[in-house]
Design a protein around this motif. Structure first.
Motif, PDB file in Angstrom:
ATOM      1  N   GLY A 114      38.270  45.396  34.886  1.00 50.73           N
ATOM      2  CA  GLY A 114      39.710  45.584  34.998  1.00 50.73           C
ATOM      3  C   GLY A 114      40.476  44.353  35.422  1.00 50.73           C
ATOM      4  O   GLY A 114      41.699  44.301  35.228  1.00 50.73           O
ATOM      5  N   ILE A 115      39.813  43.332  35.986  1.00 53.66           N
ATOM      6  CA  ILE A 115      40.546  42.175  36.470  1.00 53.66           C
ATOM      7  C   ILE A 115      41.186  41.394  35.322  1.00 53.66           C
ATOM      8  O   ILE A 115      42.305  40.903  35.433  1.00 53.66           O
ATOM      9  CB  ILE A 115      39.642  41.240  37.320  1.00 53.66           C
ATOM     10  CG1 ILE A 115      40.436  40.035  37.845  1.00 53.66           C
ATOM     11  CG2 ILE A 115      38.438  40.798  36.530  1.00 53.66           C
ATOM     12  CD1 ILE A 115      41.601  40.382  38.731  1.00 53.66           C
ATOM     13  N   VAL A 116      40.464  41.301  34.194  1.00 50.84           N
ATOM     14  CA  VAL A 116      41.028  40.601  33.034  1.00 50.84           C
ATOM     15  C   VAL A 116      42.301  41.308  32.570  1.00 50.84           C
ATOM     16  O   VAL A 116      43.330  40.671  32.301  1.00 50.84           O
ATOM     17  CB  VAL A 116      40.004  40.524  31.887  1.00 50.84           C
ATOM     18  CG1 VAL A 116      40.652  39.916  30.635  1.00 50.84           C
ATOM     19  CG2 VAL A 116      38.792  39.706  32.312  1.00 50.84           C
ATOM     20  N   LYS A 170      49.449  32.082  38.430  1.00 52.07           N
ATOM     21  CA  LYS A 170      48.807  31.153  37.504  1.00 52.07           C
ATOM     22  C   LYS A 170      47.427  30.737  38.010  1.00 52.07           C
ATOM     23  O   LYS A 170      46.490  30.534  37.230  1.00 52.07           O
ATOM     24  CB  LYS A 170      49.701  29.924  37.301  1.00 52.07           C
ATOM     25  CG  LYS A 170      50.974  30.226  36.524  1.00 52.07           C
ATOM     26  CD  LYS A 170      51.818  28.988  36.356  1.00 52.07           C
ATOM     27  CE  LYS A 170      53.135  29.294  35.638  1.00 52.07           C
ATOM     28  NZ  LYS A 170      52.949  29.796  34.271  1.00 52.07           N
ATOM     29  N   SER A 171      47.306  30.626  39.325  1.00 51.29           N
ATOM     30  CA  SER A 171      46.004  30.295  39.905  1.00 51.29           C
ATOM     31  C   SER A 171      44.984  31.375  39.603  1.00 51.29           C
ATOM     32  O   SER A 171      43.825  31.082  39.278  1.00 51.29           O
ATOM     33  CB  SER A 171      46.135  30.097  41.421  1.00 51.29           C
ATOM     34  OG  SER A 171      44.882  29.853  42.017  1.00 51.29           O
ATOM     35  N   ALA A 172      45.385  32.639  39.711  1.00 53.16           N
ATOM     36  CA  ALA A 172      44.480  33.751  39.407  1.00 53.16           C
ATOM     37  C   ALA A 172      43.996  33.668  37.958  1.00 53.16           C
ATOM     38  O   ALA A 172      42.812  33.872  37.670  1.00 53.16           O
ATOM     39  CB  ALA A 172      45.179  35.079  39.656  1.00 53.16           C
ATOM     40  N   TYR A 173      44.899  33.349  37.070  1.00 54.99           N
ATOM     41  CA  TYR A 173      44.546  33.225  35.649  1.00 54.99           C
ATOM     42  C   TYR A 173      43.555  32.082  35.436  1.00 54.99           C
ATOM     43  O   TYR A 173      42.540  32.231  34.727  1.00 54.99           O
ATOM     44  CB  TYR A 173      45.805  32.996  34.816  1.00 54.99           C
ATOM     45  CG  TYR A 173      45.537  32.831  33.342  1.00 54.99           C
ATOM     46  CD1 TYR A 173      45.375  33.942  32.511  1.00 54.99           C
ATOM     47  CD2 TYR A 173      45.428  31.563  32.772  1.00 54.99           C
ATOM     48  CE1 TYR A 173      45.114  33.789  31.155  1.00 54.99           C
ATOM     49  CE2 TYR A 173      45.162  31.401  31.424  1.00 54.99           C
ATOM     50  CZ  TYR A 173      45.006  32.516  30.621  1.00 54.99           C
ATOM     51  OH  TYR A 173      44.742  32.354  29.279  1.00 54.99           O
ATOM     52  N   VAL A 174      43.832  30.941  36.079  1.00 49.70           N
ATOM     53  CA  VAL A 174      42.974  29.762  35.935  1.00 49.70           C
ATOM     54  C   VAL A 174      41.589  30.015  36.552  1.00 49.70           C
ATOM     55  O   VAL A 174      40.562  29.673  35.967  1.00 49.70           O
ATOM     56  CB  VAL A 174      43.641  28.532  36.576  1.00 49.70           C
ATOM     57  CG1 VAL A 174      42.662  27.370  36.672  1.00 49.70           C
ATOM     58  CG2 VAL A 174      44.859  28.113  35.772  1.00 49.70           C
ATOM     59  N   ASN A 175      41.567  30.617  37.737  1.00 47.65           N
ATOM     60  CA  ASN A 175      40.290  30.915  38.392  1.00 47.65           C
ATOM     61  C   ASN A 175      39.418  31.802  37.505  1.00 47.65           C
ATOM     62  O   ASN A 175      38.219  31.559  37.335  1.00 47.65           O
ATOM     63  CB  ASN A 175      40.533  31.638  39.723  1.00 47.65           C
ATOM     64  CG  ASN A 175      41.242  30.775  40.734  1.00 47.65           C
ATOM     65  OD1 ASN A 175      41.178  29.551  40.682  1.00 47.65           O
ATOM     66  ND2 ASN A 175      41.928  31.417  41.669  1.00 47.65           N
ATOM     67  N   LEU A 176      40.031  32.845  36.978  1.00 46.02           N
ATOM     68  CA  LEU A 176      39.300  33.789  36.133  1.00 46.02           C
ATOM     69  C   LEU A 176      38.766  33.095  34.893  1.00 46.02           C
ATOM     70  O   LEU A 176      37.627  33.346  34.461  1.00 46.02           O
ATOM     71  CB  LEU A 176      40.213  34.949  35.743  1.00 46.02           C
ATOM     72  CG  LEU A 176      39.557  36.114  35.006  1.00 46.02           C
ATOM     73  CD1 LEU A 176      38.465  36.747  35.854  1.00 46.02           C
ATOM     74  CD2 LEU A 176      40.611  37.165  34.637  1.00 46.02           C
ATOM     75  N   SER A 177      39.563  32.203  34.324  1.00 44.29           N
ATOM     76  CA  SER A 177      39.143  31.460  33.141  1.00 44.29           C
ATOM     77  C   SER A 177      37.945  30.571  33.451  1.00 44.29           C
ATOM     78  O   SER A 177      36.960  30.543  32.706  1.00 44.29           O
ATOM     79  CB  SER A 177      40.310  30.606  32.620  1.00 44.29           C
ATOM     80  OG  SER A 177      39.885  29.724  31.599  1.00 44.29           O
ATOM     81  N   LEU A 178      37.993  29.870  34.572  1.00 49.86           N
ATOM     82  CA  LEU A 178      36.915  28.963  34.953  1.00 49.86           C
ATOM     83  C   LEU A 178      35.610  29.715  35.212  1.00 49.86           C
ATOM     84  O   LEU A 178      34.544  29.331  34.721  1.00 49.86           O
ATOM     85  CB  LEU A 178      37.309  28.176  36.207  1.00 49.86           C
ATOM     86  CG  LEU A 178      38.350  27.078  36.035  1.00 49.86           C
ATOM     87  CD1 LEU A 178      38.857  26.614  37.393  1.00 49.86           C
ATOM     88  CD2 LEU A 178      37.768  25.893  35.260  1.00 49.86           C
TER      89      LEU A 178
END
Length: 227
Positions: free
Chosen positions: A72-74, A94-102
């Motif tokens: 569900g986080i995505v 934006k940090s949450a998006y970047v962290n998840l991507s990494l």
């Protein structure tokens, strides 16, 4: 023969004593590495305070830093309204998006550097004047880069990064400030997410047979936050 036996016995005891002493001093050195991290972030009392739970965007942000992204986080990150302003809330989102991507892809995409460049120059975007969100993403980026290198290649780079964090307080900005201590007392989960990923960097920098990073990673409050 008895003299020889006594001689060998004394030598054996001497060697054992030396090994115990070396082990003791090695253990003290390892605990010293744990201590500077714990002291910088307010001590175990703060770090182990799990009575304060993240809510709202903070909750999504913390979940984005888990090593095994929860179901569900995505969806939750993608469902957020696009944030075009240049402020603390947008930075967190934006940090949450970047962290998840990494963490999910193991690849440093262009958007990662764009995020770090965009928010590097304006400290006004740091909640309470503390750049922990920025610094955490910076550490996660370095970990992603290191994960794509061999052990031999990653070791000196990780050691250099860890040395900088230890001496300067962070990769770009220092977290060893009164402003950060105040933020951590209000939001101890912010300290735990950073420490959890810092411990991963320590693990790479220390090489084999080190327990300081394992001691931090195994602590329940930290483990339960990022795993």
């Amino acid at each position: 023969m008895i003299r020889a036996l006594i001689k060998y016995t004394l030598c054996f005891i001497g060697v054992c004593t030396l090994l115990v002493a070396l082990g003791f001093f090695w253990f003290l050195a390892q605990m010293k590495e744990v201590k500077w991290v714990i002291d910088r972030f307010g001590g175990f009392e703060l770090i182990d305070d799990i009575s304060i739970n993240p809510v709202g965007m903070d909750e999504i942000y913390v979940r984005s830093l888990r090593l095994r992204p929860q179901q569900g986080i995505v969806y939750d990150v993608r469902a957020l309204e696009p944030c075009v302003e240049h402020n603390q809330n947008c930075m967190l989102q934006k940090s949450a998006y970047v962290n998840l991507s990494l963490i999910s892809t193991g690849v440093v995409l262009t958007e990662v550097d764009e995020f770090l460049d965009r928010y590097r120059v304006d400290v006004g975007n740091f909640e309470g004047g503390c750049p922990v969100v920025y610094e955490t993403t910076a550490v996660v980026k370095e970990l992603t880069v290191l994960s794509n290198l061999t052990v031999e290649e990653a070791l000196p780079i990780a050691q250099e990064k860890l040395k900088k964090i230890k001496s300067d307080g962070g990769l770009t900005y220092s977290l060893a400030t009164p402003a950060c201590k105040r933020l951590f007392w209000r939001k101890p989960y912010m300290a735990r997410t950073y420490i959890g990923h810092l411990a991963r960097l320590m693990n790479i920098a220390e090489g084999r047979f080190q327990i300081s990073s394992a001691t931090l990673s195994a602590r329940y409050s930290i483990r339960s936050t990022i795993r």
